[in-house]
Design an enzyme around this catalytic site. Structure first.
Site, short mmCIF file in Angstrom:
data_model
loop_
_atom_site.label_atom_id
_atom_site.label_comp_id
_atom_site.label_asym_id
_atom_site.label_seq_id
_atom_site.Cartn_x
_atom_site.Cartn_y
_atom_site.Cartn_z
N LYS A 194 0.86 -1.19 0.00
CA LYS A 194 0.00 0.00 0.00
C LYS A 194 0.89 1.24 0.00
O LYS A 194 1.69 1.45 0.91
CB LYS A 194 -0.89 -0.03 1.25
CG LYS A 194 -1.69 1.20 1.53
CD LYS A 194 -2.68 1.56 0.44
CE LYS A 194 -3.53 0.40 -0.01
NZ LYS A 194 -4.51 0.71 -1.05
N HIS A 321 -10.24 -7.02 -4.54
CA HIS A 321 -9.95 -5.96 -3.58
C HIS A 321 -10.38 -6.37 -2.17
O HIS A 321 -11.28 -7.18 -2.00
CB HIS A 321 -10.73 -4.71 -4.02
CG HIS A 321 -10.78 -3.62 -3.01
ND1 HIS A 321 -11.92 -3.30 -2.32
CD2 HIS A 321 -9.82 -2.78 -2.57
CE1 HIS A 321 -11.67 -2.28 -1.52
NE2 HIS A 321 -10.41 -1.95 -1.64
N ASN A 323 -10.89 -4.80 2.08
CA ASN A 323 -10.85 -3.80 3.15
C ASN A 323 -10.70 -4.59 4.45
O ASN A 323 -10.85 -5.80 4.45
CB ASN A 323 -12.15 -2.99 3.18
CG ASN A 323 -12.01 -1.68 2.45
OD1 ASN A 323 -11.05 -0.93 2.68
ND2 ASN A 323 -12.95 -1.39 1.57
N ARG A 403 -15.57 5.06 9.65
CA ARG A 403 -14.14 5.01 9.35
C ARG A 403 -13.70 6.41 8.95
O ARG A 403 -14.26 6.99 8.01
CB ARG A 403 -13.88 4.02 8.21
CG ARG A 403 -12.41 3.93 7.88
CD ARG A 403 -12.10 2.90 6.82
NE ARG A 403 -10.72 3.09 6.37
CZ ARG A 403 -10.15 2.39 5.42
NH1 ARG A 403 -10.80 1.44 4.82
NH2 ARG A 403 -8.89 2.65 5.07
O1 GKR Z 1 -6.99 -0.49 4.25
O2 GKR Z 1 -6.01 1.43 4.07
C1 GKR Z 1 -6.55 0.44 3.59
C2 GKR Z 1 -6.65 0.32 2.08
O3 GKR Z 1 -6.07 1.43 1.50
C3 GKR Z 1 -8.09 0.17 1.65
O4 GKR Z 1 -8.88 1.16 2.23
C4 GKR Z 1 -8.25 0.22 0.16
O5 GKR Z 1 -9.61 0.29 -0.17
O6 GKR Z 1 -7.17 -1.96 0.13
C5 GKR Z 1 -7.78 -0.99 -0.58
C6 GKR Z 1 -7.20 -0.76 -1.95
O7 GKR Z 1 -6.70 -1.68 -2.53
O8 GKR Z 1 -7.31 0.34 -2.46
MG MG Z 2 -6.42 -0.55 -4.36
#
Ligand code: GKR
Ligand code: MG
Length: 423
Positions: A194, A321, A323, A403
């Site tokens: 990320k 994807h 979360n 969130r």
């Molecule tokens: O958990 O901070 C996180 C991710 O950035 C998530 O919110 C995203 O929606 O995992 C996700 C992504 O692939 O963009």
């Molecule tokens: Mg993403």
């Protein structure tokens, strides 16, 4: 089978589970992640499960649908969508959109609200028929679903709290150490970082450090639209031989298309194509080469299976994807992924980051980075009532009701700015 099975009772339980301080483009994860567990009971004594986002706005929408679902035929998914649409229209005066974590906005909440109820009804259908949900989606294309290790820059612990078991990861060495733990403990054979947290060059260095530490390991970088198209093109050139795909380097279909025109590196998205009506404009300009499905957002498992078919038709890759989530969602993700013949990449999951789960242990476990698809009927998981109670009590006392990564980050760094398309 005989008589139809009808919904007799629906219970929506908000839960909170501990979440580490994971950094992203909009801020940092709060100490508690919120989810909602949907239980649908039937008049013939069956129970189906669903899991979704657990912020207050979503809870209100779920409860409104739950109140209207009594007597619904568990096979009538078309009617379920109609019911959700009607209930939401009444609640909001129209099909108002929904927002999740400052990163994902959808024009209509219908798909996101429909999803956990559809999953629960499919769970019931599978239990009635004695087959796993994957069989209802067309059959099992694989017995094991591969996942990627999801790496995050992170603080050692939440401010004011003790360090967590993962410790800090704020530079390439920290990311490599985190990756090593993911690989050792979970067996992942692909890794996703990320990004969108530090300058692009620093994140490229982290990817290059991963490539050096894990030769041949498929790698992905996802800055959640943090960069301008020119910056994205520069990163794509630098990492062309290193990444399997670059995910959402820049926001929007036109920006992604501009990057795609200048680079051979496949671009993936879970941001600019998140509903069926985004597909035609994205396909028209070849903006994305890999779509990340997500049954929570796309309107359930059948819609996500439809998305898989569309990706196959247009020659686009398919990934998944994630979360922050618990075991009911993991079960649904595994059943869906099992049925997608063209799942061309390992799925994302936040699962290693959580320390509690509310499904009875044993049904889903990671071996070699994959989860074996349950052979038991329905989703293949049961609720652990004691843990559900604990997680619900955590929700009652934790004080978080949505969130809000940016607000939480600003409580620590008051000058923090969201990075989207800034670099
Ligand atoms: O958990 O901070 C996180 C991710 O950035 C998530 O919110 C995203 O929606 O995992 C996700 C992504 O692939 O963009
Ligand atoms: Mg993403």
């Amino acid at each position: 089978m005989g008589e139809p099975s009808r919904v007799s009772r629906v219970v929506v339980t908000p839960v909170a589970f501990a979440d580490p301080p994971l950094l992203n483009v909009v801020g940092v994860h709060q100490p508690w992640a919120l989810r909602a567990i949907v239980e649908v009971h039937t008049d013939d004594g069956l129970l189906g499960l669903g899991e979704t986002y657990g912020d207050d706005a979503q809870l209100a929408r779920l409860r409104a649908v739950a109140d209207a679902l009594g007597g619904h035929d568990v096979y009538d998914l078309v009617g379920l969508r109609r019911l959700v649409t009607t209930v939401l229209a009444k609640e909001t005066g129209g099909t108002a959109g929904a927002s999740f974590g400052g990163m994902l906005d959808v024009d209509s909440a219908v798909d996101v609200v429909y999803s956990p109820f559809e999953v629960a009804l499919l769970d019931i259908q599978g239990r009635r028929a004695g087959v796993p949900v994957a069989d209802l989606l067309g059959g099992r294309a694989r017995d094991e679903v591969p996942f990627s290790g999801y790496l995050f820059y992170k603080w050692a612990g939440h401010p004011g709290a003790e360090d967590d078991a993962w410790g800090a990861a704020l530079d390439p060495d920290g990311i490599v150490a985190q990756a090593q733990k993911m690989v050792d403990d979970w067996g992942f054979s692909s890794l996703k970082l990320k990004g969108g947290v530090f300058e692009p060059e620093a994140e490229c260095e982290a990817i290059e450090a991963l490539a050096a530490a894990f030769p041949g390991m498929p790698l992905r970088l996802d800055p959640n639209g943090a960069w301008t198209p020119p910056t994205s093109i520069r990163v794509a050139e630098r990492l062309a031989g290193t990444l399997e795909y670059l995910e959402d380097p820049t926001p929007g279909i036109p920006g992604m298309a501009e990057v795609a025109r200048s680079s051979s590196l496949p671009l993936a998205t879970n941001m600019c194509v998140i509903a069926l009506d985004h597909l035609p404009p994205a396909v028209a300009v070849d903006a994305v080469q890999v779509v990340l499905s997500d049954h929570h957002l796309w309107g359930g498992l059948k819609r996500s299976a439809l998305l898989a078919g569309i990706c196959q038709v247009w020659g686009m890759g398919l990934s998944m994807h994630s979360n922050s989530h618990l075991g009911v969602s993991l079960a649904a993700m595994v059943q869906l992924a099992a049925s997608c013949e063209n799942l061309t990449y390992a799925c994302d999951t936040h699962y290693p980051w959580k320390t509690q789960d509310l499904v009875v242990p044993g049904a889903l476990s990671f071996a070699g980075g994959s989860v074996a698809v349950p052979r038991t009927p329905g989703l293949g998981v049961e609720l652990d009532r004691d843990t559900l109670g604990v997680l619900h009590e955590q929700w009652q006392v934790c004080g978080f009701r949505e969130r809000a990564d940016t607000a939480y980050m600003r409580s620590v760094e008051p000058g923090f700015e969201v990075n989207t398309a800034r670099w």
